[in-house]
Motif scaffolding. Structure first.
Motif, PDB file in Angstrom:
ATOM      1  N   LYS A 121      53.526  71.918  44.888  1.00  0.00           N
ATOM      2  CA  LYS A 121      53.911  73.330  45.002  1.00  0.00           C
ATOM      3  C   LYS A 121      52.775  74.265  44.607  1.00  0.00           C
ATOM      4  CE  LYS A 121      55.864  73.835  40.340  1.00  0.00           C
ATOM      5  NZ  LYS A 121      57.044  74.264  39.565  1.00  0.00           N
ATOM      6  N   ASN A 122      51.776  73.752  43.878  1.00  0.00           N
ATOM      7  CA  ASN A 122      50.657  74.584  43.438  1.00  0.00           C
ATOM      8  C   ASN A 122      49.420  74.435  44.316  1.00  0.00           C
ATOM      9  OD1 ASN A 122      52.233  75.382  41.275  1.00  0.00           O
ATOM     10  ND2 ASN A 122      51.404  73.841  39.894  1.00  0.00           N
ATOM     11  N   ARG A 123      49.475  73.555  45.311  1.00  0.00           N
ATOM     12  CA  ARG A 123      48.291  73.293  46.125  1.00  0.00           C
ATOM     13  C   ARG A 123      47.697  74.531  46.787  1.00  0.00           C
ATOM     14  NH1 ARG A 123      46.046  73.656  50.240  1.00  0.00           N
ATOM     15  NH2 ARG A 123      47.876  74.654  51.136  1.00  0.00           N
ATOM     16  N   THR A 160      48.035  65.614  46.280  1.00  0.00           N
ATOM     17  CA  THR A 160      49.224  66.248  45.699  1.00  0.00           C
ATOM     18  C   THR A 160      50.259  65.220  45.279  1.00  0.00           C
ATOM     19  OG1 THR A 160      50.282  66.529  47.866  1.00  0.00           O
ATOM     20  CG2 THR A 160      48.910  68.343  47.076  1.00  0.00           C
ATOM     21  N   ARG A 190      54.477  65.442  44.347  1.00  0.00           N
ATOM     22  CA  ARG A 190      55.672  66.291  44.281  1.00  0.00           C
ATOM     23  C   ARG A 190      56.337  66.146  42.909  1.00  0.00           C
ATOM     24  NH1 ARG A 190      58.942  63.866  49.148  1.00  0.00           N
ATOM     25  NH2 ARG A 190      57.931  62.017  48.227  1.00  0.00           N
ATOM     26  N   ASP A 225      59.371  68.057  42.309  1.00  0.00           N
ATOM     27  CA  ASP A 225      60.652  68.753  42.443  1.00  0.00           C
ATOM     28  C   ASP A 225      61.828  67.897  42.001  1.00  0.00           C
ATOM     29  OD1 ASP A 225      60.017  67.103  44.577  1.00  0.00           O
ATOM     30  OD2 ASP A 225      61.227  68.232  46.013  1.00  0.00           O
ATOM     31  N   SER A 246      55.450  82.843  36.052  1.00  0.00           N
ATOM     32  CA  SER A 246      55.870  81.519  36.477  1.00  0.00           C
ATOM     33  C   SER A 246      56.953  80.975  35.549  1.00  0.00           C
ATOM     34  CB  SER A 246      54.680  80.565  36.483  1.00  0.00           C
ATOM     35  OG  SER A 246      54.294  80.254  35.162  1.00  0.00           O
TER      36      SER A 246
END
Length: 404
Positions: A79-81, A97, A99, A101, A246
């Motif tokens: 999500k930060n890529r 990356t 994940r 989540d 954030s």
């Protein structure tokens, strides 16, 4: 997964796993010392902070300069890529990356990533996380013969094993960008140096390379923007308000009512100005309350409208931004957008945006800053008086000063 759950997993699973991995490594080295491995590439691991991808850019460029034959890889949460696109230093095919989540995705991607890392012909893995056990395990499992990271030395707590070959002290008295630079330079020092990172860095060393969008990018963005928000075409100056922070630390948010007051006052005093509210799609409804409170058609809710690639042209076209201590402060830095950054639980001395045109406002309460790498960026505070102590008048004064 939310941040608190990830911290719990990092502690309850990470501490025993790093201990067992350390025990395994010591036993293996005692009975069968590993043969030297000749890799040439470098992997940076920085998972959880989007702004840190910008802060680390000088260190990435220094690694390229010191090791011109190395391919530079970067591992980050999926999500930060997009934050890596801001500076454009890392090639898209070299961005790795994981994940986060869900726990299932985290485990599946981590196991797959171990295999991927071991195929990269690594000379070194550099763990830029602040005392995370998860990143320590990834660094070790990467197979890199040189493993660089922050080490606690005589600091109690924050145990994460003895898996590093190049141990750099985390210095809480200088900007974290210099700490990242020290990690890179550790690779040039003799192995066994204690501690690594015995080098001096100036402000010029960590300065960001300027980023300027092309005329084509600006024109394309303006076309899309003016179709959705035609009022912006008639305003001479745009002021961005970023009232969000954030999920890593919601205590960093300045009270929403203060942002409403700033918007009302600026619109009342400057009839040539438009206000832009930024945020992600999930923050659009809350941002709409700010728009309604302003009582003007010269305020636009861009939450969910702007994509990561839109931020550079948006910042290039704007006059000033007011933001909490969060990613946008860092994303705007290479553009040189005059930015007012509001600090409370953390300090600009360590995490200030690398922007000569940024001003940092903090109330300097006795309890602030209350989070750091040494407490895993967690705090017992549930009432951020440090943010409420920043008055509207001080922020408005800074806006007007930067507007000239």
């Amino acid at each position: 997964m939310n941040v608190d759950r990830m911290r719990q997993i990092d502690f309850w699973a990470g501490v025993p796993l790093t201990f067992l991995m350390t025990l395994y490594w010591r036993i293996r080295c005692f009975f069968s010392p590993p043969a030297p491995k000749a890799g040439k590439n470098i992997l940076f691991i920085e998972l959880s902070e989007m702004g840190s991808a910008v802060i680390a850019d000088a260190a990435l460029k220094r690694a390229q300069a010191l090791f011109p034959d190395a391919r530079i890889y970067f591992l980050i949460f999926a999500k930060n890529r997009p934050s890596l696109d801001i500076m454009g230093t890392i090639a898209r095919e070299n961005m790795l990356t994981i994940r986060a989540d869900s726990l299932v995705n985290l485990v599946v991607d981590t196991l797959a990533m171990v295999r991927t890392m071991r195929s990269l012909d690594l000379m070194a893995a550099i763990d830029m996380e602040m005392f995370s056990r998860f990143s320590a395990l990834l660094t070790f499992l990467s197979g890199a013969p040189k493993r660089v990271g922050f080490h606690r030395f005589h600091t109690e707590g924050l145990y994460r094993g003895e898996l590093l070959t190049h141990r750099v002290p985390y210095n809480p008295h200088q900007h974290v960008a210099k700490c990242f630079m020290a990690q890179v330079h550790a690779l040039t020092e003799p192995e066994g140096t204690t501690p690594h990172g015995k080098v001096h860095f100036t402000e010029a060393d960590i300065r960001l390379a300027p980023v300027t969008p092309s005329a084509e990018v600006l024109d394309a963005f303006k076309t899309r923007l003016f179709e959705a928000y035609p009022v912006l075409q008639d305003a001479k100056r745009w002021v961005i308000l970023n009232p969000n922070a954030s999920e890593l630390m919601p205590l960093r948010r300045w009270p929403y009512d203060r942002y409403k007051e700033v918007a009302r006052r600026l619109l009342a005093e400057h009839d040539d100005m438009a206000i832009i509210i930024t945020g992600v799609a999930s923050e659009k409804a809350e941002a709409e309350t700010l728009v309604a409170a302003a009582g003007s058609d010269r305020i636009c809710n861009l939450a969910g409208f702007t994509r990561m690639e839109d931020l550079i042209p948006l910042y290039a076209l704007s006059a000033v931004m007011v933001t909490n201590d969060s990613g946008p402060a860092h994303f705007a830095a290479p553009v040189g957008l005059p930015t007012i950054v509001l600090f409370g639980p953390e300090t600009p001395a360590l995490y200030g945006a690398l922007n000569d045109k940024a001003e940092f406002i903090t109330a300097r309460l006795a309890c602030s800053p209350c989070v750091s790498a040494m407490n895993h960026r967690s705090t017992a505070c549930t009432d951020p008086a440090c943010m409420r102590a920043i008055p509207v008048e001080q922020v408005l004064g800074a806006v007007k000063r930067l507007l000239g």
